[in-house]
Enzyme design. Sequence first.
Site, PDB file in Angstrom:
ATOM      1  N   ARG A  96      32.246  26.306  42.874  1.00  0.00           N
ATOM      2  CA  ARG A  96      33.405  27.196  43.900  1.00  0.00           C
ATOM      3  C   ARG A  96      33.175  26.673  45.084  1.00  0.00           C
ATOM      4  O   ARG A  96      34.055  25.941  45.883  1.00  0.00           O
ATOM      5  CB  ARG A  96      33.394  28.618  43.893  1.00  0.00           C
ATOM      6  CG  ARG A  96      34.575  29.233  44.637  1.00  0.00           C
ATOM      7  CD  ARG A  96      34.488  30.531  44.953  1.00  0.00           C
ATOM      8  NE  ARG A  96      35.694  30.964  45.745  1.00  0.00           N
ATOM      9  CZ  ARG A  96      35.824  31.025  47.212  1.00  0.00           C
ATOM     10  NH1 ARG A  96      34.644  30.186  47.818  1.00  0.00           N
ATOM     11  NH2 ARG A  96      36.489  31.165  47.795  1.00  0.00           N
ATOM     12  N   ARG A 129      28.571  39.366  39.516  1.00  0.00           N
ATOM     13  CA  ARG A 129      28.535  37.851  39.532  1.00  0.00           C
ATOM     14  C   ARG A 129      28.029  37.380  40.762  1.00  0.00           C
ATOM     15  O   ARG A 129      27.983  37.990  41.801  1.00  0.00           O
ATOM     16  CB  ARG A 129      30.117  37.131  39.446  1.00  0.00           C
ATOM     17  CG  ARG A 129      31.052  37.563  40.658  1.00  0.00           C
ATOM     18  CD  ARG A 129      32.642  37.054  40.016  1.00  0.00           C
ATOM     19  NE  ARG A 129      32.398  35.677  40.167  1.00  0.00           N
ATOM     20  CZ  ARG A 129      33.711  35.174  39.834  1.00  0.00           C
ATOM     21  NH1 ARG A 129      34.840  35.843  39.625  1.00  0.00           N
ATOM     22  NH2 ARG A 129      33.772  33.852  39.617  1.00  0.00           N
ATOM     23  N   ASP A 173      46.764  34.860  44.760  1.00  0.00           N
ATOM     24  CA  ASP A 173      46.565  36.171  44.409  1.00  0.00           C
ATOM     25  C   ASP A 173      47.399  37.401  45.273  1.00  0.00           C
ATOM     26  O   ASP A 173      47.826  38.514  44.919  1.00  0.00           O
ATOM     27  CB  ASP A 173      45.182  36.593  44.820  1.00  0.00           C
ATOM     28  CG  ASP A 173      44.158  35.952  43.867  1.00  0.00           C
ATOM     29  OD1 ASP A 173      44.803  35.909  42.829  1.00  0.00           O
ATOM     30  OD2 ASP A 173      42.993  36.139  44.107  1.00  0.00           O
ATOM     31  N   GLY A 201      42.561  29.936  39.983  1.00  0.00           N
ATOM     32  CA  GLY A 201      42.438  29.040  40.840  1.00  0.00           C
ATOM     33  C   GLY A 201      43.440  27.845  40.569  1.00  0.00           C
ATOM     34  O   GLY A 201      43.908  27.291  41.487  1.00  0.00           O
TER      35      GLY A 201
END
Length: 504
Positions: free
Chosen positions: A146, A227, A340, A353
């Site tokens: 990312r 995470r 989002d 994504g």
Amino acid sequence: MGSITESQEPLRFFATGDKHESASSARPPTYVQVLIVGAGFAGLMAALECWRKGHDVVGIVERNQGPNYSGDLIIIQPSALEIMKHWPQMRRELEEDKVTVGTYYYRHNGELVDGPAHPNYNAPEYVAEREARPGGFPYVGAVQIRKKFYRMLLRQVARLGFRVDYGQRVESYFEDDSAGVAGVRMTDGSIRKAHVVVAADGFRSRSELLIADEYLPTQSSGMSVYRTAFPAKLALADEAVRQRWGGKHTYEFWMGSGMHIGLYLSPELAAFGITPRDHLLAKDKVARESWDPDVSPDEVIDVLRRAKVPGDSIIHWPLRWRNLRREWVSPGGRVVQIGDAAHSTVPSSAAGGTLALEDAITLATSLQIASSPAAASGPGAGAGAGVPLGTRVYNLLRYERASCTQKMAFVNAQVLGDTTDWDAVRADPSKVRVRYPKWFFRHDPEGYVYEKYGQAFAHLVSGAEFHNTNIPPGHQFVHWTLEGIHREMAAGKKVEDLLDGDWT
């Protein structure tokens, strides 16, 4: 940064591009002023594609004090990477950073169930299909880092001369039909206006109050996720980690009762995502919706017994569902949501994504076509007149696709966390693989707008029949709710068995 009050040099640069920077060439100007709120994936791609389509990006505002590099791995599927043929520098960077390692699936007891497996979008026939297209992106990595992907977008935005204004919080959105503009009121009292305001500011965007008069309520999915990502050398300092994974480049899923774990380890990066059902959590460890890395390894140990990670590097994010609202556009059509802000997703969809980038591409292209009549007469009173039509076409083209993609999240969550018939899995290991449906990854969002715009226009203007073809073939779309899905799951049904049409 491109407003009509600044110097003419950046304007000339926006209009003509710069071959020395390997940037894409901009289309003829539409004179549509675009203000973007949010500098995440959706917002940055919207800036890039709006520039390429000839729109005037007059601002990018972001509430964070700087770039937010939180996060670990993302999955960007081919449908969102097709556009990189227009962005040669980013295409080169993606090629350099791609992850080619296969995926392994394990039971919690260490039994290897499947692997090395590769996403079906990298099956030979689909790679050949993409390779045959001009500028196609043949092999797409199973995951992307990312931070690297986000920095790539930031670099491309900077190449075009754009500046992200950080530390800018929006108090409210508004639109003025008579003036043909929309805008935002900032918490510092300032006001920013444009022909269209793109709300790319994530969950609980203030744009919801203009579009729907209220925030969408959330519901627990019964899961959350721990995470993190950190330098691999920190993980490899542990003897047990070295013995199990030392020197390997691996991407793995571990499946257990009421929990699944995704793990990635390369020579430079270690990352994991632990997704327990809520009943495994301590009562005082309910997750909140924040990307602040404020969780200690001790909390993870309570769930998993052990985690060799640096302190305060873990995010605990609740996987909360929101019923998808049909309307992503304000009543006057000049404030529009993407990413989002329009449709929440969870990691098991493997598509958040991708959807964000597709949204940005679709919106920029829809605005380009809707604004072409006014652009022909040059800047002036007619500039931006086509914006409301363009945003509504975008909404029409995206809503059903986002809804179907959200439903796939339930399928993957059940596959990874609720599998119990291991004899059936041993007979057919593909049963536990993350689903990447071909109806999703074969989509071309830019080409789809050019194909469907006329039909969408007729539907919006005169009520002509319209059918989206960017959803599963044969699927009869109906609006669904999270409550309905939960009832089916509580009854022991598999969501995958309830789907009509071809979702493969």
